[in-house]
Design an enzyme around this catalytic site. Structure first.
Site, mmCIF file in Angstrom:
data_model
loop_
_atom_site.group_PDB
_atom_site.id
_atom_site.type_symbol
_atom_site.label_atom_id
_atom_site.label_comp_id
_atom_site.label_asym_id
_atom_site.label_seq_id
_atom_site.Cartn_x
_atom_site.Cartn_y
_atom_site.Cartn_z
ATOM 1 N N PHE A 1 29.796 43.180 30.501
ATOM 2 C CA PHE A 1 29.696 43.583 31.726
ATOM 3 C C PHE A 1 31.080 44.097 32.314
ATOM 4 O O PHE A 1 32.065 43.515 32.118
ATOM 5 C CB PHE A 1 29.347 42.255 32.474
ATOM 6 C CG PHE A 1 28.974 42.516 34.071
ATOM 7 C CD1 PHE A 1 27.798 43.225 34.389
ATOM 8 C CD2 PHE A 1 30.029 42.385 34.968
ATOM 9 C CE1 PHE A 1 27.350 43.265 35.703
ATOM 10 C CE2 PHE A 1 29.653 42.427 36.190
ATOM 11 C CZ PHE A 1 28.378 43.168 36.616
ATOM 12 N N ASP B 1 39.196 44.660 29.553
ATOM 13 C CA ASP B 1 38.711 44.337 31.017
ATOM 14 C C ASP B 1 38.962 42.970 31.054
ATOM 15 O O ASP B 1 38.323 42.096 30.372
ATOM 16 C CB ASP B 1 37.044 44.572 30.979
ATOM 17 C CG ASP B 1 36.519 44.105 32.280
ATOM 18 O OD1 ASP B 1 36.971 43.448 32.975
ATOM 19 O OD2 ASP B 1 35.270 44.599 32.613
ATOM 20 N N LYS C 1 39.475 39.377 40.684
ATOM 21 C CA LYS C 1 39.072 38.223 40.930
ATOM 22 C C LYS C 1 40.225 37.401 40.997
ATOM 23 O O LYS C 1 40.645 37.274 42.199
ATOM 24 C CB LYS C 1 38.292 37.631 39.655
ATOM 25 C CG LYS C 1 36.887 38.446 39.590
ATOM 26 C CD LYS C 1 35.767 37.583 38.749
ATOM 27 C CE LYS C 1 34.658 38.273 38.425
ATOM 28 N NZ LYS C 1 33.666 38.156 39.634
#
Length: 388
Positions: free
Chosen positions: A133, A218, A247
Site C-alpha cells: 500500500f 516507503d 504519519k
C-alpha cells in the site's frame, strides 16, 4: 440530530460512519463525545507519536502559529531548514529533502522522481509488491498491490509489475535493466503489519544495485521510532535511493517527506514539483517537537513488554503476533477482527480491524508500561467476547 447523523448527511460515503466520535485526548487516552474514556492503541493509524495534547507539541505548534503559520514555497523559513537538517542528521547519509503534506503525496513525489530517472535512462516499468500500500492518488495507487482498491480506477499511466512480498527470488526475476524502481515497505502496513524474511531488504538493495533500478523505501508507517529505530531500514543496514515519510513525523500535524539519497536527491530541476502547503511552518515545528521528544529506549522497552505479553497469552482465538516495535498485529484463527475491534471499544480500548484475521496495535510511542499491562490484562476477555 446526533453527531453521527450529521456526519452521514454532510460527508461522502467513502468512510461510512465511524463508530466512535472523539472529543479530546491526553497522553495515550481519549474521550468520546459522551465522556467515555478509551486507551488509544491505534494512535491515529501510527501517527500520534507523542499521544494527545503533549506539552511539547502544544507549545511548539502554539508558538509557531502565533509567529507565522504559512509562507508557501515562494519563501523559506527556519523551521523547515531545521527539520531538514535534523532528518539528515538522523539518516547520517548525503541526501536532499522535499516536504509534502501526507504519505500519498510523499509517494507521488518519489514516483515522479523515479519517472524522471527512468526516462533519462530509457527504462520502462516499476516493480512493487502484492498487497503493498502506497496511497490512493493515481500515481501512488498505480504502485499499490491491492486489487480491491486499485482496479476500478485503472488503467494507470505506467507499467507496474507486482511480485509476492518477501520473495527475493521473484524480485530478482522481475527486476531487469529496464526497471525504473522497486517500491517496498520495510514491513507491509495495510496488508496486516507483515515483516519480511531476514535478509529481504539486503537482497532488494543488491538486486537494484546490479540492475541500476532505484530502491524506494516507503516508511510512511514504519519510520520515526515506530519500530524502535528512527527509520526501519536502519535495522537492516540498507540505505535506499529514495525514502518516504509521513504519519508519525508530525505527531498528528499533516506533513510528509520524500528524501533522495546521493544522485537521486538532485534529479528534480527547478519547477519539476511543488506543494503550496509542503513544509508548512506549523507542521515543521510539530515535527521538530516530535524528533526532540521521542525516547527510543522507552519505545524499545514498552514494545518488548507488549510483545512478550501477547506471546505469552493463550486464547483459542489468538494465533500469534507479528510486527516490529510498537507496530504489531495480533493474528486470529478466525476472521473476527471487526468483532475484536468492537469488543475492545466496549471495554475501553481502541484497536484497528486491519484485515479480517489481523488486529493492528499502534499505540502512541509515549504509552506507559502500566498502560501496556492494562491492555494485556483486558485482551483475553476482549477476545472471548469477540469469539461469541
Amino acid at each position: 440530530m446526533s453527531l453521527y447523523e450529521r456526519f452521514e448527511k454532510a460527508f461522502m460515503p467513502n468512510y461510512g460512519v465511524p463508530p466512535v466520535a472523539l472529543a479530546r485526548g491526553e497522553g495515550s487516552r481519549v474521550w468520546d463525545v459522551d465522556g467515555k474514556e478509551y486507551l488509544d492503541f491505534i494512535g491515529g493509524i501510527a501517527t500520534s507519536s507523542l499521544g494527545h495534547a503533549h506539552p511539547a507539541l502544544v507549545e511548539a505548534v502554539s508558538k509557531q502559529v502565533a509567529t507565522i503559520a504559512h509562507t508557501s514555497n515562494l519563501f523559506l523559513h527556519e523551521p523547515e531548514v531545521l527539520l531538514a537538517e535534523k532528518l539528515l542528521g538522523l539518516l547520517n547519509a548525503p541526501a536532499r529533502i522535499f516536504f509534502a503534506n501526507s504519505g500519498t503525496e510523499a509517494n507521488e513525489a518519489a514516483y515522479k522522481l523515479a519517472l524522471k530517472y527512468g526516462r533519462r535512462e530509457g527504462r520502462s516499468y516499476f516493480v512493487a509488491t502484492e498487497n503493498g500500500f502506497h496511497g490512493r492518488t493515481i500515481g501512488a495507487l498505480s504502485l499499490t498491490g491491492k486489487p480491491a482498491i486499485r482496479d476500478q480506477f485503472g488503467p494507470f499511466p505506467v507499467d507496474v509489475r507486482f511480485v509476492p512480498y518477501g520473495d527475493a527470488g521473484a524480485l530478482k526475476e522481475a527486476v531487469t535493466g529496464d526497471c525504473i524502481a522497486v517500491f517496498l515497505e520495510p514491513t507491509q502496513g495495510e496488508a496486516g503489519v507483515v515483516p519480511p524474511p531476514e535478509g529481504y531488504f539486503e537482497a532488494a538493495r543488491e538486486i537494484c544495485d546490479s540492475t541500476g533500478a532505484l530502491l524506494v523505501a516507503d516508511e510512511i508507517q514504519s519510520a520515526i521510532g515506530r519500530t524502535g529505530h528512527w527509520f526501519a531500514h536502519q535495522a537492516d543496514g540498507v540505505i535506499p535511493d529514495i525514502l518516504t515519510l509521513a504519519k508519525g513525523l508530525g505527531g498528528g500535524m499533516p506533513i510528509g517527506a520524500c528524501i533522495g539519497f546521493g544522485d537521486a536527491g538532485t534529479l528534480f530541476d527547478k519547477g519539476d514539483h511543488g506543494s503550496t502547503f509542503g513544509g508548512n511552518p506549523v507542521s515543521c515545528a510539530a515535527a521538530l517537537a516530535v524528533l526532540g521528544t521521542l525516547d527510543l529506549d522507552h519505545v524499545k522497552s514498552v514494545a518488548a513488554r507488549l510483545r512478550a505479553g501477547l506471546e505469552d497469552l493463550r486464547h483459542p482465538l489468538l494465533k500469534g503476533v507479528r510486527g516490529r516495535g510498537l507496530w504489531l498485529a495480533t493474528v486470529l484463527r478466525e476472521p473476527r477482527s471487526a468483532e475484536v475491534q468492537k469488543a475492545a471499544a466496549d471495554a475501553g480500548f481502541l484497536v484497528n480491524a486491519l484485515q479480517p484475521d489481523a488486529v493492528r496495535l499502534a499505540p502512541p510511542l509515549i504509552v506507559t508500561a502500566d498502560e501496556v499491562d492494562a491492555f494485556l490484562a483486558a485482551y483475553p476477555a476482549i477476545l472471548t467476547e469477540a469469539a461469541k
